[in-house]
Motif scaffolding. Structure first.
Motif, short mmCIF file in Angstrom:
data_model
loop_
_atom_site.label_atom_id
_atom_site.label_comp_id
_atom_site.label_asym_id
_atom_site.label_seq_id
_atom_site.Cartn_x
_atom_site.Cartn_y
_atom_site.Cartn_z
N TRP A 147 0.72 -1.17 0.12
CA TRP A 147 0.02 -0.15 0.06
C TRP A 147 0.76 1.36 0.00
CZ3 TRP A 147 0.06 3.57 3.65
CH2 TRP A 147 0.61 3.46 4.97
N GLN A 148 2.11 1.21 0.61
CA GLN A 148 2.86 2.24 0.60
C GLN A 148 3.38 2.58 -0.83
OE1 GLN A 148 5.71 0.79 3.46
NE2 GLN A 148 4.65 1.65 5.03
N GLU A 149 3.73 1.51 -1.68
CA GLU A 149 4.18 1.69 -3.00
C GLU A 149 3.09 2.31 -3.83
OE1 GLU A 149 6.12 -1.11 -6.57
OE2 GLU A 149 5.67 -1.91 -4.51
N LEU A 150 1.70 1.78 -3.51
CA LEU A 150 0.74 2.38 -4.13
C LEU A 150 0.44 3.98 -3.75
CD1 LEU A 150 -1.73 -0.54 -4.08
CD2 LEU A 150 -0.45 0.13 -5.96
N ALA A 151 0.74 4.14 -2.69
CA ALA A 151 0.63 5.75 -2.16
C ALA A 151 1.63 6.54 -2.93
CB ALA A 151 0.66 5.60 -0.61
N ALA A 152 2.93 6.06 -3.02
CA ALA A 152 3.89 6.62 -3.78
C ALA A 152 3.44 6.81 -5.29
CB ALA A 152 5.03 5.87 -3.55
N GLU A 153 3.15 5.75 -5.97
CA GLU A 153 2.43 5.92 -7.33
C GLU A 153 1.29 6.88 -7.36
OE1 GLU A 153 1.70 1.80 -8.63
OE2 GLU A 153 3.51 1.09 -8.31
N ALA A 154 0.45 6.78 -6.57
CA ALA A 154 -0.64 7.85 -6.77
C ALA A 154 -0.20 9.20 -6.66
CB ALA A 154 -1.87 7.49 -5.60
N THR A 155 0.59 9.48 -5.42
CA THR A 155 1.36 10.75 -5.24
C THR A 155 2.08 11.38 -6.55
OG1 THR A 155 1.50 10.36 -2.90
CG2 THR A 155 2.91 12.29 -3.83
N ASP A 156 2.92 10.59 -7.19
CA ASP A 156 3.45 10.88 -8.36
C ASP A 156 2.45 11.17 -9.65
OD1 ASP A 156 6.01 10.93 -10.10
OD2 ASP A 156 4.93 9.21 -11.11
N PHE A 157 1.37 10.29 -9.57
CA PHE A 157 0.36 10.72 -10.31
C PHE A 157 -0.26 11.94 -10.28
CE2 PHE A 157 -3.84 10.15 -12.36
CZ PHE A 157 -3.60 9.93 -13.69
N PHE A 158 -0.75 12.38 -9.15
CA PHE A 158 -1.52 13.41 -8.93
C PHE A 158 -0.93 14.75 -8.37
CE2 PHE A 158 -4.66 9.92 -7.93
CZ PHE A 158 -5.73 10.29 -8.90
N THR A 159 0.36 14.63 -8.45
CA THR A 159 1.21 15.91 -8.06
C THR A 159 2.19 16.23 -9.48
OG1 THR A 159 3.00 14.54 -6.80
CG2 THR A 159 1.04 15.43 -5.74
N GLY A 160 2.80 17.35 -9.09
CA GLY A 160 3.71 17.60 -10.20
C GLY A 160 5.20 17.18 -9.55
N SER A 161 5.19 16.54 -8.35
CA SER A 161 6.56 16.02 -7.88
C SER A 161 6.83 14.66 -8.55
CB SER A 161 6.32 15.66 -6.56
OG SER A 161 5.92 16.84 -5.81
N GLU A 162 8.29 14.27 -8.75
CA GLU A 162 8.66 13.24 -9.10
C GLU A 162 8.77 12.24 -7.82
OE1 GLU A 162 12.03 10.90 -11.80
OE2 GLU A 162 12.25 13.13 -11.25
N VAL A 163 8.18 11.40 -7.91
CA VAL A 163 8.12 10.40 -6.68
C VAL A 163 8.34 8.74 -6.89
CG1 VAL A 163 6.42 9.48 -4.64
CG2 VAL A 163 5.96 11.48 -5.58
N ARG A 164 9.44 8.49 -6.16
CA ARG A 164 9.92 6.97 -6.55
C ARG A 164 9.67 6.34 -4.92
NH1 ARG A 164 15.33 7.46 -10.31
NH2 ARG A 164 14.18 8.46 -11.90
N PHE A 165 9.32 5.03 -5.31
CA PHE A 165 9.33 3.93 -4.07
C PHE A 165 10.65 3.25 -3.97
CE2 PHE A 165 8.06 0.03 -2.06
CZ PHE A 165 7.54 0.69 -0.88
N PHE A 166 10.98 2.98 -2.73
CA PHE A 166 12.18 2.13 -2.66
C PHE A 166 11.94 1.07 -1.33
CE2 PHE A 166 13.91 6.03 -4.14
CZ PHE A 166 14.62 5.53 -5.08
N GLU A 167 12.43 -0.17 -1.64
CA GLU A 167 12.31 -1.13 -0.48
C GLU A 167 13.44 -0.87 0.32
OE1 GLU A 167 11.82 -5.11 -2.20
OE2 GLU A 167 10.29 -4.43 -3.43
N PRO A 168 13.40 -1.32 1.64
CA PRO A 168 14.34 -0.94 2.47
C PRO A 168 15.78 -1.37 2.24
CG PRO A 168 12.48 -1.94 3.76
CD PRO A 168 12.18 -1.94 2.21
N HIS A 169 16.02 -2.41 1.77
CA HIS A 169 17.11 -2.90 1.21
C HIS A 169 17.90 -1.76 0.18
CE1 HIS A 169 15.00 -4.98 -1.94
NE2 HIS A 169 16.25 -4.69 -2.72
#
Length: 118
Positions: free
Chosen positions: A85-107
């Protein structure tokens, strides 16, 4: 709870988020946004999400108000987490804002820090 972490660059706000976010958490972040904007830069965000469970009601309301006021002030965002769900939230934030958003796993934490600082 939001814990402010050290950042390599002055325009990056680095935080570790655990448990619930409260109004008090948002209030301690808000002046950091203003400091960066007052220096003529876009705010970059680095988030480490660890056992993040959400917001209390006042924290959510405060965060929505701050984000609405600073919508155009945000630049890149790196989110480090281990939940789908955190990865999906990052994708939604990227889509709905002018910000470039990337999701990374802990490693990939080092990669996230490198990306947000470049």
């Amino acid at each position: 709870m939001i814990q402010i972490l050290d950042s390599e660059k002055e325009q990056v706000i680095s935080v570790k988020i655990e448990g619930n976010i409260t109004k008090k958490d948002i209030q301690k972040i808000h002046p950091l946004i203003h400091n960066i904007r007052n220096n003529g830069m876009k705010v970059r965000w680095y988030f480490e999400l660890e056992d993040f469970t959400g917001y209390d009601l006042k924290g959510l309301w405060q965060d929505l108000k701050v984000d609405a006021a600073h919508f155009d002030d945000y630049g890149k965002m790196a989110m480090v987490g281990d939940k789908k769900w955190q990865e999906l939230a990052a994708e939604a934030t990227d889509f709905f804002t002018g910000s470039e958003v990337r999701f990374f796993e802990p490693h990939q934490k080092d990669q996230a820090k490198q990306w947000i600082n470049n």
